[in-house]
Structures are given as C-alpha cells and as structure tokens.
Scaffold this active site. Structure first.
Site, mmCIF file in Angstrom:
data_model
loop_
_atom_site.group_PDB
_atom_site.id
_atom_site.type_symbol
_atom_site.label_atom_id
_atom_site.label_comp_id
_atom_site.label_asym_id
_atom_site.label_seq_id
_atom_site.Cartn_x
_atom_site.Cartn_y
_atom_site.Cartn_z
ATOM 1 N N ASP A 73 0.834 -1.183 -0.022
ATOM 2 C CA ASP A 73 0.028 -0.154 -0.021
ATOM 3 C C ASP A 73 0.983 1.343 -0.038
ATOM 4 O OD1 ASP A 73 -2.008 -1.797 0.443
ATOM 5 O OD2 ASP A 73 -1.662 -1.740 2.780
ATOM 6 N N GLU A 283 -11.766 0.128 -3.353
ATOM 7 C CA GLU A 283 -10.810 0.521 -2.292
ATOM 8 C C GLU A 283 -9.760 1.288 -2.947
ATOM 9 O OE1 GLU A 283 -9.467 -2.721 0.147
ATOM 10 O OE2 GLU A 283 -8.771 -3.775 -1.495
#
Length: 380
Positions: A73, A283
């Site tokens: 991420d 997301e």
C-alpha cells in the site's frame, strides 16, 4: 488472481478471505537496500500469475524496493527533492484467514526513502506503533502523509476500541518520524485508505474508503450500521458505493466541511452500478492532477484492476476512463502516483517475495500517458 474467472461467479461467492488491503509493522533499525531483482516461486491459488520467460521463471515488470521486511500500500510523496514512501508493514500473524481480514493485523509503520528511482532505498525504521495510538484497537492499515508549514502529517486507518475503522493523524518535524498520534481520531472520519491531495491553490483534501472489510458499505445511511455483520455491497443493480472526500482545515488535523460521497459515472453520466465489478470503486483511492484535470485512480478489488476516472473538480463527479493496470500477483492492489524530475511514476505492490497475498512487497515503475492524457496500460 484466482485461477478461475471471477466474473463468472455470483457476487457472494467472491467474499473471499483476501478482500482487503493491509498495512504495517516491524523492527526499528535503519537499513539500505539496493533495488535488485529477485527470483519468484510459484504463486498461491489466490495469486495472479506473472507470465513465464523462456527459462520458465515468472517475469515481473519491476523489482521489490526492499526485501528484508514486507511492505504494501505505498503512498509516495516528494519532500525536499527526495522520494518518501509511506507503506503498510505486513507481518505473518499466523492467524487464520477470514472474510474480515483479521489476519491483516499490522501493528506499526516503516517509512522508506530514496534519492532516485532505481537507487538505494533507506528503511528509516518504526515511525509509529499501534501501542502509541491512545484510541486504537487493532489493524493499522494503509497510511498516507502530507506536509504543511514545517510539519509532516501521517494519516492512518485503524480500528477503534469498538472495532470500527477511523482515520487518525500523527505529526512530526521530520518526514521519517517518529510521529506522535493525536489522542482521538479525526471527527467524521470513517473506513480505510486515506489519500491526501493538495491542490495547486493550496487547499488539501482527503479521500478515503474501502468496501467489504473496509466497512464503507456500513456507512450508506450516514451512520455506522453494525446490525448486519455479513452485509456487503448494495445489490448488483443499485448504484455502487463511492469513496468519501472532505477538505482539511488549516491545522490539517480535522475536516473543514462535512464528508461527502464521490460519484464515479460512465460516459453518459450514470453512476457505475455495484455489479459492475470491472469498473466500480472498491478501495485504495488516489488523487493527482495533470494538465488541469483531476485524476481519481482506485482499485476494483475483486477483479484486481487499477482504474481511473477524471473530473474538472476535486469533488467530482468523476467520469470513468478505463483500467490502466492489469492484475498484480496477489489478491490486493494498491498504489500511488507522483511526478519526479519530469517523469511520472506509480508505486504499487505484489507478492513476488512471499507468494502469499498478505505478505506483499512494494515496487515502482514509470507511468506513461497518451497525448490526450490517457494513462497507458501497465502489465505488472
């Protein structure tokens, strides 16, 4: 990616244990790692498979930036002419996988930096630990960062004591920390994946949200609904759940306005439907600006693409333009985009080092565009 066509399955069959993005944890030493290539083993059943080369080994577009810890991420920024990467820190908890992503139980953040793409990467050690966040319960997931007036801000999602994801903020005088967390989460914050964007006029916005384990679908009425623990997306024919956005106040610690939903629409101006899994938001939103146009990029989740949509306003609505990154090896896909020394780059992750979807490694490659501003397709 699973070894069967996800699009052929009913939506409920897609509620796999891997439906989540992760974040953080690790040791406290500072190390430097050269970005060299590494061999990859076979992928797990839930992993997308890289194409083999002539020798039968899988080929990857880029190499992991660090190999001594697992990172995911990546939120990248350029501060003072240097690239700083704010990733999650994956650990192997030994917990069984489940639909809630409890096995993504990260507990701290490491910050990485480098002077040039392809150069040495410095791991600056632990910048924030979950034990030092007064209101935190568990699961310290994908963070982001910003800078204003001599202070660096680290934004992070973590479940509170009631097991509800909120966004917190921590501050430091250094881009690498250590960061000190505020005693409470940001008022009005929700869900996961904060992405902070400062516009050319100096205004700063936070985008946030992720469905399924990220809990965004539980906020559809404006209040958190814990009454249906297995509730997922709206019906396939209903409008999809969009990410949220709010402008930050002058202190960068609170919102200056109510949080609002971002609409992602098709070329006819119709909101993408929940069943449109190849295009709808799941997301990992990110915002950047190119030639006066706002680019919202995000993950489609269960179909494993990175998509982009554009607008003339940071609030949207954003018109879907296409998918620009094909599935990486592993279930999750999460990214950031920056401009550095006249070129654009995308930071992302896959599972080359571990072949386990919850133990990921951060990578970077150049982002290229067409003359019309369209983003060229990347095969990772």
């Amino acid at each position: 990616m699973p070894q069967f066509p996800l699009s052929s399955l009913p939506k409920l069959a897609l509620l796999a244990p891997f439906a989540l993005l992760g974040a953080c944890q690790s040791n406290s030493t500072t190390t430097e790692t050269a970005t060299t290539t590494s061999a990859a083993a076979d992928s797990s059943a839930a992993a997308a498979t890289a194409p083999p080369d002539s020798a039968g080994k899988k080929k990857y577009l880029a190499a992991p930036l660090v190999k001594d810890i697992y990172t995911a991420d990546p939120s990248a920024h350029v501060f003072n002419g240097r690239i700083y990467i704010y990733p999650s820190h994956d650990i192997d908890t030994g917990m069984p996988e489940n639909d809630n992503g409890d096995h993504f139980a990260m507990r701290d953040y490491h910050i990485l930096s480098m002077d040039s793409v392809g150069g040495k990467v410095t791991d600056h050690g632990v910048a924030l630990d979950i034990k030092d966040i007064p209101w935190a319960g568990r699961q310290l997931w994908a963070p982001d960062a910003a800078f204003k007036d001599g202070t660096y801000y680290l934004y992070f999602p973590v479940k509170d004591k009631q097991d509800i994801f909120r966004i917190g903020v921590a501050t430091s005088k250094s881009p690498t920390g250590p960061f000190k967390a505020e005693p409470k989460p940001m008022e009005g914050s929700l869900s996961i994946d904060p992405a902070v964007f400062t516009d050319t006029d100096g205004k700063t916005y936070m985008y946030m949200g992720g469905i399924w384990g990220g809990q965004l679908q539980r906020w559809r009425t404006g209040k958190y609904d814990a009454s249906k623990p297995k509730e997922q997306e709206p019906a396939a024919t209903e409008p999809s759940v969009g990410p949220r956005v709010a402008r930050l106040g002058a202190d960068m610690k609170q919102f200056a306005e109510p949080v609002r939903e971002v609409k992602i629409v098709d070329k006819d101006g119709k909101v993408l439907l929940s069943g449109d899994n190849n295009r709808r938001f799941f997301e990992g939103a990110w915002m950047h600006k190119f030639n006066g146009k706002y680019y919202l990029t995000y993950s489609t989740g269960d179909t494993h693409f990175l998509a982009y949509a554009t607008s003339t306003s940071p609030y949207g609505p954003f018109t879907y333009q296409g998918n620009f990154m094909n599935p990486v090896q592993g279930w999750t896909t999460h990214h950031s985009i920056i401009e550095f020394k006249g070129k654009w780059y995308i930071f992302y992750h896959d599972t080359e080092l571990s072949n386990k979807t919850w133990l990921r490694n951060v990578k970077v490659t150049e982002l290229k565009r067409g003359a019309d501003g369209s983003i060229a397709t990347i095969n990772p």
